[in-house]
Design an enzyme around this catalytic site. Structure first.
Site, PDB file in Angstrom:
ATOM      1  N   GLN A 137      37.533  29.326  22.943  1.00 53.31           N
ATOM      2  CA  GLN A 137      38.345  29.115  24.141  1.00 53.31           C
ATOM      3  C   GLN A 137      37.490  28.621  25.310  1.00 53.31           C
ATOM      4  O   GLN A 137      36.533  29.294  25.690  1.00 53.31           O
ATOM      5  CB  GLN A 137      39.000  30.447  24.516  1.00 53.31           C
ATOM      6  CG  GLN A 137      39.859  30.395  25.760  1.00 53.31           C
ATOM      7  CD  GLN A 137      40.407  31.782  26.107  1.00 53.31           C
ATOM      8  OE1 GLN A 137      39.668  32.762  26.090  1.00 53.31           O
ATOM      9  NE2 GLN A 137      41.680  31.862  26.404  1.00 53.31           N
ATOM     10  N   GLY A 138      37.819  27.477  25.852  1.00 50.76           N
ATOM     11  CA  GLY A 138      37.091  26.947  27.011  1.00 50.76           C
ATOM     12  C   GLY A 138      37.918  27.076  28.270  1.00 50.76           C
ATOM     13  O   GLY A 138      38.580  26.132  28.696  1.00 50.76           O
ATOM     14  N   TYR A 139      37.921  28.262  28.839  1.00 52.80           N
ATOM     15  CA  TYR A 139      38.711  28.518  30.051  1.00 52.80           C
ATOM     16  C   TYR A 139      37.797  28.771  31.259  1.00 52.80           C
ATOM     17  O   TYR A 139      37.710  27.983  32.166  1.00 52.80           O
ATOM     18  CB  TYR A 139      39.607  29.744  29.848  1.00 52.80           C
ATOM     19  CG  TYR A 139      40.963  29.467  29.241  1.00 52.80           C
ATOM     20  CD1 TYR A 139      41.150  28.453  28.309  1.00 52.80           C
ATOM     21  CD2 TYR A 139      42.069  30.245  29.593  1.00 52.80           C
ATOM     22  CE1 TYR A 139      42.396  28.215  27.745  1.00 52.80           C
ATOM     23  CE2 TYR A 139      43.319  30.014  29.035  1.00 52.80           C
ATOM     24  CZ  TYR A 139      43.485  28.996  28.106  1.00 52.80           C
ATOM     25  OH  TYR A 139      44.710  28.777  27.560  1.00 52.80           O
ATOM     26  N   SER A 140      37.100  29.930  31.242  1.00 47.76           N
ATOM     27  CA  SER A 140      36.336  30.344  32.420  1.00 47.76           C
ATOM     28  C   SER A 140      35.181  29.399  32.728  1.00 47.76           C
ATOM     29  O   SER A 140      34.624  28.765  31.829  1.00 47.76           O
ATOM     30  CB  SER A 140      35.746  31.740  32.196  1.00 47.76           C
ATOM     31  OG  SER A 140      36.766  32.677  32.039  1.00 47.76           O
ATOM     32  N   SER A 172      33.719  32.920  23.887  1.00 47.57           N
ATOM     33  CA  SER A 172      33.553  33.874  22.779  1.00 47.57           C
ATOM     34  C   SER A 172      33.349  33.123  21.474  1.00 47.57           C
ATOM     35  O   SER A 172      34.149  32.260  21.133  1.00 47.57           O
ATOM     36  CB  SER A 172      34.792  34.755  22.629  1.00 47.57           C
ATOM     37  OG  SER A 172      35.086  35.363  23.844  1.00 47.57           O
ATOM     38  N   GLU A 254      46.739  36.314  24.204  1.00 45.39           N
ATOM     39  CA  GLU A 254      45.427  36.956  24.261  1.00 45.39           C
ATOM     40  C   GLU A 254      45.568  38.403  24.723  1.00 45.39           C
ATOM     41  O   GLU A 254      44.985  39.317  24.134  1.00 45.39           O
ATOM     42  CB  GLU A 254      44.507  36.193  25.221  1.00 45.39           C
ATOM     43  CG  GLU A 254      43.120  36.825  25.311  1.00 45.39           C
ATOM     44  CD  GLU A 254      42.167  36.074  26.236  1.00 45.39           C
ATOM     45  OE1 GLU A 254      42.644  35.324  27.113  1.00 45.39           O
ATOM     46  OE2 GLU A 254      40.958  36.245  26.075  1.00 45.39           O
ATOM     47  N   SER A 379      41.355  40.115  34.482  1.00 50.43           N
ATOM     48  CA  SER A 379      40.874  41.463  34.786  1.00 50.43           C
ATOM     49  C   SER A 379      42.038  42.421  35.062  1.00 50.43           C
ATOM     50  O   SER A 379      43.168  41.989  35.299  1.00 50.43           O
ATOM     51  CB  SER A 379      39.956  41.415  36.007  1.00 50.43           C
ATOM     52  OG  SER A 379      40.731  41.081  37.150  1.00 50.43           O
ATOM     53  N   GLU A 381      42.588  43.972  37.663  1.00 47.25           N
ATOM     54  CA  GLU A 381      43.116  43.691  39.006  1.00 47.25           C
ATOM     55  C   GLU A 381      44.111  42.522  38.978  1.00 47.25           C
ATOM     56  O   GLU A 381      45.155  42.569  39.628  1.00 47.25           O
ATOM     57  CB  GLU A 381      41.956  43.395  39.972  1.00 47.25           C
ATOM     58  CG  GLU A 381      41.105  44.622  40.312  1.00 47.25           C
ATOM     59  CD  GLU A 381      40.267  45.142  39.146  1.00 47.25           C
ATOM     60  OE1 GLU A 381      39.949  44.356  38.228  1.00 47.25           O
ATOM     61  OE2 GLU A 381      39.944  46.343  39.139  1.00 47.25           O
TER      62      GLU A 381
END
Lengths: 398, 359
Positions: A137-140, A172, A254, A379, A381
């Site tokens: 996964q290429g997100y962050s 990951s 996810e 997160s 939050e």
């Protein structure tokens, strides 16, 4: 995945299917793999190509039963939700674990089935069903974590293809992946609306992967660098600018997976461990009364959580309720790890080497690594914001 | 919300409509001000009976509808939202004891009268202020029962008591040898002291040694359903208030500190809902399975903790108005605590859960 099921079978048909599944498993499952958990290795380790594992992967892949409810035309099992449950029971009965897993199955596949073109589904889903291709996964990005829509990795329009430049992080299993589903920016003038969803070949020129060493000592995450990587436009899912919508849908899958509703009951019994470590009183109770109450509370909450996960599934799979599951599931998993370490005392704080069992070392690594679960996948939050805004309808400040 | 049958959905909608129309919190306020020993309005209970609610868990052969505990739980939850006072739970529990432990004659004598709402029956177990079914001094000699039961729910209006004695459960009718003393409690409901001086007692001989435990588990789960309804209502009302109250030129609901508190409470109550529904489902599906004790402990402990927290937050988040008698928040807080103490507070239930798990 119930929505993908095509028919609802009768009780007789289900019994017949159970027999068929039982016989097929008996004929195809290598006894050497009995009791071996194959699901985690698909995420946290390089692919294991030993003969029995390969044979089991190929058998399940050919049958489509690793992705039992996905349509047969793309290589899935085409089973109804009821049949898939029976299959699950029969696999468990034989001590067999599903060798088809990883991010392709848990996140990308369901999303592509929903948003992909026919050509894209035919190109990618069969290989996921057979676990021939590993996805990451290429997100962050370094400056796009909780504020994911701030991502800057840029895909420049070159006619029939894009040229991608930028950096992703917390990828990951990036070091073992063949392909990456990525959120990239195709328009710098709009925040969410300027994001597109691209499928990038991890073996393409210009892709570089560097594992990140974590506090647990493990390196399950990577930094991924894209330098002038060429991506054909046919590998864009959905329209330009639709990436945020597709990407968010994928995150719901996810979250449902991270919450680990089905794993809560598993593993070592805390009460048995506590009895062994701190002893019992004359009535057979854990001698440390406060510890005993903490164990009881955690086990009770764990069961209430499992009931909640089941209820959410019955009410219709992935939804905003995924956020509640993720918040509570990850919190309980962390509590459990903390309690486990506490029960073991100094013996539960070993790093490596002499004087500690493998299980004790594992407990420490899981405890440390588990701290990531309330941070990644949105997160706690951020999930709490989602609950407040989307479920409770509490408005933004303005 | 659990998957409901069409009939169950109809029942819930009917209960919801009736409660909103006929028994809003204002009705409870009037009842509270009337300050009667019974603590509920007999006409209201008769109306509930006419809708069939008093027979939901009683067999059809005794005039009930045998509609199950999940169904009764739905009604209990809706009634709890507006604090509708009635002996509905007490009667269902007492009837269950008679159904499981009673002879055909005992069942025939009492169950139709409970199903029709004519007879109020209740369970009398505890002899002190803290729930402890192991500490029972009440004894029976030659069919005469002697002992004192503390804080008996609906004790003031009950015509029949299911009494825990040293050697099992007994049926005792109100009358000679039975003295009820009212206890004015913070929730203005009935929690009477009931003294038995050689009162005529008829033993429930069926149901086995674990009958009392099983009946208590029923009571815990049904009480948890009442507490779930109260928590849900307290939450919904507080959320509503935060969405309209303006301070610093903003509605309170736009403050992130309050958003996160509400989101957290929401998740907490949702988990409790799962636990309570699992409990009601367990009563319907297995009844006598050995795991019922743990399932009931989870349901009641979660309901205790969620309502405890929500009843305090309701007042805090409403600010000063929440402290006034004119406003409803206080009713939820004052009803919450007696329910928490009934049939086991959370530490009792965690202890029980651990014991049943052999630790």
């Amino acid at each position: 995945m119930a929505s993908l099921a095509e028919t609802t079978p009768s009780a007789e048909a289900l019994d017949a299917f159970r027999l068929e599944a039982r016989e097929w498993i008996a004929a195809n499952f290598p006894p050497s793999l009995k009791g071996v958990d194959l699901s985690r290795s698909a995420l946290e380790a390089p692919s294991d190509k030993s003969p029995d594992r390969e044979a089991w992967r190929i058998a399940m892949g050919d049958k489509g039963w690793g992705t039992p409810t996905w349509p047969t035309r793309y290589g899935g099992g085409g089973l109804s939700a009821e049949e898939a449950r029976v299959l699950q029971q029969e696999l468990a009965r034989a001590g067999a674990s599903n060798p088809i897993g990883g991010m392709g199955v848990m996140m990308f596949g369901p999303t592509l089935l929903e948003f992909g073109s026919e050509e894209q589904k035919m190109a990618h889903i069969p290989a996921i069903c057979r676990a021939e291709v590993r996805w990451c996964q290429g997100y962050s990005e370094p400056n796009a974590g909780s504020d994911l829509a701030n991502l800057q990795c840029f895909a420049e329009d070159k006619g029939d293809h894009y040229i991608v430049n930028g950096q992703k992080t917390w990828t990951s299993g990036g070091q073992w992946a063949d392909k990456c589903f990525a959120l990239v920016r195709t328009d710098k003038s709009k925040k969410q609306g300027g994001i597109s969803f691209l499928l990038i070949d991890m073996h393409a020129p210009g892709v570089e992967v560097k594992p990140i060493k974590m506090i647990s000592g493990l390196s399950p995450f990577c930094e991924t660098f894209f330098t002038n990587v060429q991506v054909p436009k046919t590998d864009r899912v959905g329209d330009e600018g639709q990436g945020w919508t597709i990407g968010k849908r994928l995150l719901q899958h996810e979250r449902t997976n991270i919450s680990g509703g089905n794993r809560m009951g598993g593993g070592v019994s805390l009460s048995e461990l506590a009895k062994a470590c701190v002893g019992t009183d004359a009535e057979g109770r854990i001698a440390d009364g406060e510890l005993r109450a903490r164990v009881a509370r955690l086990e009770m909450d764990g069961r209430a959580f499992a009931a909640t996960a089941m209820r959410v599934a019955q009410e219709g799979g992935v939804s905003v309720a995924s956020s509640i599951l993720k918040i509570n599931g990850t919190k309980l998993m962390q509590e459990r790890s903390e309690l486990l370490i506490d029960i073991l005392g100094m013996q539960g704080l070993g790093w490596e080497g002499e004087g500690f069992t493998d299980e004790q070392i594992e407990a420490v690594r899981v405890w440390l690594f588990g701290k990531a679960t309330t941070i990644y996948g949105g997160s706690t939050e951020i999930q709490t914001n989602i609950v407040a805004k989307r479920i409770l309808g509490m408005p933004d400040m303005g | 919300m659990a998957k409901l049958s069409d009939e169950q959905e109809m029942l819930r909608d009917m209960a919801q409509n009736w409660v909103r129309g006929e028994s809003p919190v204002g009705a409870w306020r009037k009842q509270r001000d009337a300050d009667t020993a019974a603590g509920y309005d007999q006409a209201v209970y008769a109306e509930m009976a006419s809708m069939g609610w008093t027979g939901i868990t009683i067999a059809e052969s005794y005039g009930g509808s045998d509609f199950g505990w999940m169904s009764l739980g739905l009604v209990v939850e809706e009634c709890a939202k507006t604090l509708t006072a009635s002996p509905l739970i007490a009667c269902a529990i007492a009837a269950r004891a008679i159904a499981l432990g009673g002879s055909a004659e005992q069942q025939q004598k009492y169950l139709p009268a409970i199903a029709s709402g004519e007879l109020v029956a209740t369970l009398a177990v505890d002899e002190g202020p803290r729930h402890d079914p192991t500490q029972i001094a009440t004894s029976v000699t030659d069919g005469k029962l002697t002992g004192t039961k503390a804080f008996v729910a609906e004790g003031d209006s009950a015509g029949l008591f299911v009494v825990a004695a040293k050697d099992g459960l007994y049926l005792v009718e109100d009358g000679a040898g039975v003295t009820k003393s009212r206890r004015h409690m913070v929730d203005h409901r009935s929690h009477a002291e009931v003294r038995f001086d050689g009162a005529a007692a008829d033993k429930l001989t069926g149901g086995g040694d674990a009958l009392l435990d099983r009946i208590l588990d029923h009571a815990r789960i049904l009480t948890a359903a009442e507490m779930l309804g109260m928590s849900q209502q307290a939450f919904d009302q507080t959320l509503e208030y935060l969405k309209q109250r303006v301070q610093f030129d903003r509605i309170l609901a736009s403050f992130q500190a309050l958003q996160h508190r509400m989101a957290d409470l929401f998740g907490d109550i949702e988990m409790t809902r799962s636990a309570v529904e699992a409990g009601l489902g367990a009563l319907d599906s297995m009844g006598d399975n050995g795991d019922l004790g743990q399932i009931a402990a989870i349901a009641k402990a979660r309901a205790n903790d969620s309502l405890h927290r929500m009843s305090r937050e309701m007042i805090q988040l409403h600010g000063g108005i929440g402290m006034t008698d004119e406003f409803d928040a206080g009713f939820y807080l004052k009803r919450a605590r007696p329910l928490e103490a009934a049939w086991g507070n959370s530490s009792f239930l965690r202890d029980r859960f651990a014991r049943l798990g052999s630790y």
